[in-house]
Design a protein around this motif. Structure first.
Motif, PDB file in Angstrom:
ATOM      1  N   GLY A  15       0.770  -1.236   0.000  1.00  0.00           N
ATOM      2  CA  GLY A  15       0.000   0.000   0.000  1.00  0.00           C
ATOM      3  C   GLY A  15       0.800   1.283   0.000  1.00  0.00           C
ATOM      4  N   GLY A  16       2.130   1.223  -0.140  1.00  0.00           N
ATOM      5  CA  GLY A  16       2.932   2.447  -0.134  1.00  0.00           C
ATOM      6  C   GLY A  16       4.306   2.216  -0.728  1.00  0.00           C
ATOM      7  N   SER A  17       5.195   3.157  -0.472  1.00  0.00           N
ATOM      8  CA  SER A  17       6.569   3.080  -0.970  1.00  0.00           C
ATOM      9  C   SER A  17       7.522   2.902   0.198  1.00  0.00           C
ATOM     10  CB  SER A  17       6.944   4.363  -1.734  1.00  0.00           C
ATOM     11  OG  SER A  17       6.088   4.552  -2.833  1.00  0.00           O
ATOM     12  N   ILE A  18       8.578   2.146  -0.017  1.00  0.00           N
ATOM     13  CA  ILE A  18       9.589   1.944   1.021  1.00  0.00           C
ATOM     14  C   ILE A  18      10.514   3.154   1.017  1.00  0.00           C
ATOM     15  CG2 ILE A  18      11.544   0.519   1.741  1.00  0.00           C
ATOM     16  CD1 ILE A  18      10.046  -1.883   0.643  1.00  0.00           C
ATOM     17  N   LYS A  19      10.546   3.869   2.147  1.00  0.00           N
ATOM     18  CA  LYS A  19      11.242   5.144   2.211  1.00  0.00           C
ATOM     19  C   LYS A  19      12.622   5.056   2.840  1.00  0.00           C
ATOM     20  CE  LYS A  19       8.064   7.594   0.299  1.00  0.00           C
ATOM     21  NZ  LYS A  19       8.280   8.109  -1.061  1.00  0.00           N
ATOM     22  N   ARG A  20      12.972   3.914   3.410  1.00  0.00           N
ATOM     23  CA  ARG A  20      14.255   3.784   4.087  1.00  0.00           C
ATOM     24  C   ARG A  20      15.049   2.651   3.466  1.00  0.00           C
ATOM     25  NH1 ARG A  20      13.718   5.648   9.447  1.00  0.00           N
ATOM     26  NH2 ARG A  20      15.866   5.015   9.795  1.00  0.00           N
ATOM     27  N   SER A  21      16.355   2.796   3.349  1.00  0.00           N
ATOM     28  CA  SER A  21      17.211   1.753   2.810  1.00  0.00           C
ATOM     29  C   SER A  21      18.143   1.247   3.894  1.00  0.00           C
ATOM     30  CB  SER A  21      18.027   2.283   1.625  1.00  0.00           C
ATOM     31  OG  SER A  21      17.183   2.607   0.546  1.00  0.00           O
ATOM     32  N   GLY A  22      18.288  -0.058   3.976  1.00  0.00           N
ATOM     33  CA  GLY A  22      19.169  -0.658   4.963  1.00  0.00           C
ATOM     34  C   GLY A  22      19.202  -2.154   4.770  1.00  0.00           C
ATOM     35  N   THR A  23      19.683  -2.858   5.750  1.00  0.00           N
ATOM     36  CA  THR A  23      19.809  -4.308   5.650  1.00  0.00           C
ATOM     37  C   THR A  23      18.463  -4.980   5.931  1.00  0.00           C
ATOM     38  OG1 THR A  23      22.138  -4.296   6.248  1.00  0.00           O
ATOM     39  CG2 THR A  23      20.953  -6.345   6.617  1.00  0.00           C
ATOM     40  N   ALA A  24      18.181  -6.041   5.187  1.00  0.00           N
ATOM     41  CA  ALA A  24      16.971  -6.838   5.374  1.00  0.00           C
ATOM     42  C   ALA A  24      17.369  -8.297   5.550  1.00  0.00           C
ATOM     43  CB  ALA A  24      16.034  -6.687   4.176  1.00  0.00           C
ATOM     44  N   VAL A  25      16.677  -8.985   6.453  1.00  0.00           N
ATOM     45  CA  VAL A  25      16.904 -10.411   6.705  1.00  0.00           C
ATOM     46  C   VAL A  25      15.581 -11.137   6.504  1.00  0.00           C
ATOM     47  CG1 VAL A  25      17.541 -12.151   8.414  1.00  0.00           C
ATOM     48  CG2 VAL A  25      18.779  -9.973   8.330  1.00  0.00           C
ATOM     49  N   PHE A  26      15.599 -12.192   5.673  1.00  0.00           N
ATOM     50  CA  PHE A  26      14.392 -12.994   5.420  1.00  0.00           C
ATOM     51  C   PHE A  26      14.737 -14.446   5.695  1.00  0.00           C
ATOM     52  CE2 PHE A  26      11.490 -15.260   2.421  1.00  0.00           C
ATOM     53  CZ  PHE A  26      10.289 -14.869   3.002  1.00  0.00           C
TER      54      PHE A  26
END
Length: 737
Positions: free
Chosen positions: A414-425
């Motif tokens: 429903g929106g835009s991702i505004k922050r950039s950083g590390t992601a763990v899945f």
């Protein structure tokens, strides 16, 4: 001699000041009074776009600060005129200090601004009482800011400058100051303050970087500071090392103390900014490691450093043995008492520390991970029926977080991702081969080969099999497992962690979460702590049950989430996805020009939120490789009904602009005059009501007035990220122009 200018820039709007500061090479930050109240403000690098966002989202931050680091601010925080004069006289003996601009907020206190030859952290003298008032000199550095323009909160008067200001002097023209000059000035400033008053506490240690000290204790401290990586993380599991400075930071929240500032451990020294005092590695081990004496702390440090204590001057023959014993018992025994990611037992609850008077000033704004929908640092539930595509969507969320979101990317959740950083899945369903296929499909540019450290994907079937994060034991009840605590400790090592995806919840929760409300509440509380401690949004995938009646709206979707109500109630935000019925899906596929296939179309939206979140019902179409793509803006009459009329209007405005047939607010091309193109729930509204919804959406910044390509007048409506809003919109056949 600096003469205060009679001209101050308070007549200019804060946004104009901030844009000019950017042009001059500074890093402005909005400030409420003397402090920014924006999460992560010290890492923000201002752009014209962020200045515009601050004007909308932080309108209460009327003062403007500048980030320090490359910029050095020497703050003479002294109210005694005679002592202040002595200190500024000594400061002005520094080479080129006469040309440094000087800011005054509450005279005679003053602050001089320089350009650094070597950015580093804050340095300061001890605090002294001079004529009954606290006095100190601080040199502001990395991770801090100083207020440059605005109104002083105590005097109610504008900050003023002498010798020029940061709007007239570019950063490159500031006088440069060396670290040696700063250190020499602080030594003399300490002497001046000591001569004028009495210390409030022991003076801050002015550490010399020598190869050894005169005593065993000094040598241990020096050796420990030289190699902080060998002991800091064992003492403070949540410590994070800053890439730019090499300093290790331990937050006060991780220590369980009600202070705002961190502990910093750097080869040049250790500082407890929360208590505003210098410290040492030995003292830290006593305070936070449970060492009963300095000897025990020093021997533990020697063990961590791999150094024989006798080599540093310890005379006891049992020193090495003592150190080995401490290595196995000093922290290990104590850690059994602590929660994951903490480094000392939780203090006893003191309800009197939480009086309502504690909550002063303006409340902090919501820091969003997905703009306007998903806050940062909260637990989130992603619920969907089988084979809907929730896992793929969560992986794509992590990819966008790690590698960035393209300018024309469709919305996600429903929106835009505004922050950039590390992601763990971490997934218990997909093996390495499936993850490889999905990443290859998502990452067409090959960002994982350049920024691979930013996206971590753990396929448990290929990494040792599924593991429990929560279970129940007869003798202990509900508890987090050692595997969960290990997972949490590893997450705590990631400095810029923003997103954690766990897929699915049922594989990790070896509890009766679908039947037992207590189990559901326990797991959600654990996820909440993990989100708070890591500062990341923690999303867990969960299943929705098939219902006799088709899911038609967000309320139906919430009721279909499997398990006890504690699961939905226990998270901060729940987002549901469900497939469209075949006939409805076929019409939507025709609308968007895509072929129909079973499960090709899904609906999604927020079904529960603690706080502000856009309640838009989004429409997704599964692309060629299985990813759900938001196509809401491309729908015509088959768009789903929205409970929120303003949200429905925003979607209609976005769709019209994207189709090259934008609306105006009023007139022949206005919303009401063209209401036949609006969704059904808006068509029957009066002119006044339709235009009022449009004005409300404009006031909220959900839509904007924009000019078409080649036009000057900004009359057409679009969403802030749309083609017309970017000045690239063009009319298409059938458009009203």
């Amino acid at each position: 001699m600096h003469v205060t200018s009679a001209v101050t820039p308070t007549d200019f709007p804060p946004s104009d000041i901030r844009l000019r500061l950017i042009e001059n090479g500074y890093l402005p930050i909005p400030v409420n009074g003397k402090r920014p109240r924006i999460a992560g403000w010290s890492s923000i690098r201002a752009t014209p776009a962020s200045v515009a966002a601050w004007e909308r989202g932080h309108a209460d931050h009327l003062n403007t600060g500048v980030l320090c680091g490359d910029l050095v601010a020497i703050d003479v925080d002294v109210m005694d005129p005679a002592t202040c004069k002595r200190l500024t006289g000594r400061l002005l003996k520094i080479s080129n200090a006469e040309s440094a601009p000087c800011r005054t907020g509450q005279a005679p206190k003053c602050l001089f601004v320089f350009r650094s030859s070597e950015p580093r952290e804050k340095r300061k003298t001890g605090e002294y009482l001079v004529d009954g008032r606290k006095c100190q000199v601080e040199v502001l550095g990395i991770g801090q800011q100083c207020v440059a323009f605005g109104t002083h909160p105590d005097t109610g008067r504008p900050y003023s400058w002498s010798g020029g200001d940061l709007l007239s002097i570019p950063f490159s023209e500031l006088p440069e100051i060396s670290t040696e000059a700063v250190d020499a000035f602080l030594v003399d400033a300490e002497a001046i303050l000591a001569d004028a008053g009495t210390p409030v506490r022991a003076p801050a240690e002015m550490r010399e970087r020598a190869t050894g000290g005169e005593t065993f204790w000094q040598r241990v401290n020096s050796a420990a500071l030289e190699q902080p990586e060998r002991w800091v993380h064992e003492l403070f599991p949540s410590a994070k090392q800053e890439a730019g400075t090499g300093a290790w930071r331990v937050t006060s929240s991780a220590l369980g103390r009600a202070l705002e500032e961190d502990i910093s451990i750097h080869p040049e020294g250790a500082q407890d900014f929360g208590h505003e005092t210098g410290t040492t590695p030995i003292q830290l081990v006593i305070d936070y490691g449970g060492a009963p004496t300095p000897k025990d702390a020093a021997l533990w440090l020697c063990e961590r450093l791999g150094v024989d204590p006798r080599a540093l001057g310890w005379s006891s023959p049992a020193a090495t043995a003592d150190g080995a014993a401490l290595a196995s018992s000093l922290l290990g025994g104590r850690r059994d008492l602590t929660a994951a990611n903490d480094n000392k037992p939780q203090p006893a609850l003191d309800i009197f520390a939480w009086k309502s008077s504690r909550f002063v000033g303006d409340p902090p704004p919501v820091d969003f991970f997905v703009d306007g929908v998903v806050p940062l640092a909260v637990p989130m539930l992603v619920a969907a029926m089988g084979d809907t595509g929730k896992s793929y969507l969560m992986l794509e969320t992590g990819r966008r977080c790690a590698f960035g979101e393209g300018e024309f990317a469709s919305p996600i959740f429903g929106g835009s991702i505004k922050r950039s950083g590390t992601a763990v899945f971490i997934t218990s369903e997909d093996d390495q081969a499936e993850v490889h296929r999905r990443l290859a499909a998502l990452d067409k540019r090959g960002d994982r080969f350049k920024l691979g450290d930013k996206l971590i994907v753990v396929p448990l079937p290929s990494a040792g099999g599924a593991i429990p994060f929560w279970h129940e034991r007869r003798d202990r009840g509900l508890e987090e497992t050692p595997q969960f605590r290990k997972f949490a400790e590893q997450l705590a090592k990631i400095n810029d962690l923003l997103f954690v995806g766990i897929d699915p919840l049922a594989s990790f929760a070896h509890l009766a979460i679908n039947e037992d409300p207590a189990a559901g509440a326990f797991v959600c509380a654990s996820l909440g702590r993990l989100a708070t401690e890591t500062g990341a949004t923690v999303a867990v995938a969960h299943h929705m049950k098939k219902t006799a009646k088709a899911v038609e709206n967000l309320s139906d979707a919430r009721d279909a989430i499997r398990g006890s109500t504690a699961i939905v109630d226990g998270v901060r935000l729940a987002y549901a996805l469900w497939p469209a019925e075949a006939e409805r899906a076929k019409k939507i596929c025709r609308d968007v020009g895509k072929p129909y296939a079973p499960n090709a179309v899904a609906f999604g939206g927020v079904v529960k939120a603690n706080g502000a979140a856009k309640r838009i019902l989004s429409t997704y179409h599964r692309n060629d490789f299985g990813l759900l793509v938001d196509v809401s803006a491309r729908l015509g009459g088959n768009a789903p009904a929205q409970d929120d009329l303003r949200a429905a209007l925003v979607i209609a405005v976005e769709a019209a602009a994207e189709a090259g047939r934008p609306y105006k607010l009023t007139g022949n091309a206005g919303l009401y005059a063209n209401r036949e193109r609006l969704p059904d729930e808006l068509k029957g509204l009066s002119r006044h009501r339709v235009e009022a919804l449009g004005r409300e959406a404009l006031d909220r910044g959900e839509i904007v007035k924009a000019a078409a390509k080649g036009e000057k007048a900004a009359d057409w409506l679009d969403v802030p990220t749309g083609w017309f809003a970017r000045g690239l919109g063009e009319f298409r056949t059938g458009a009203a122009a």
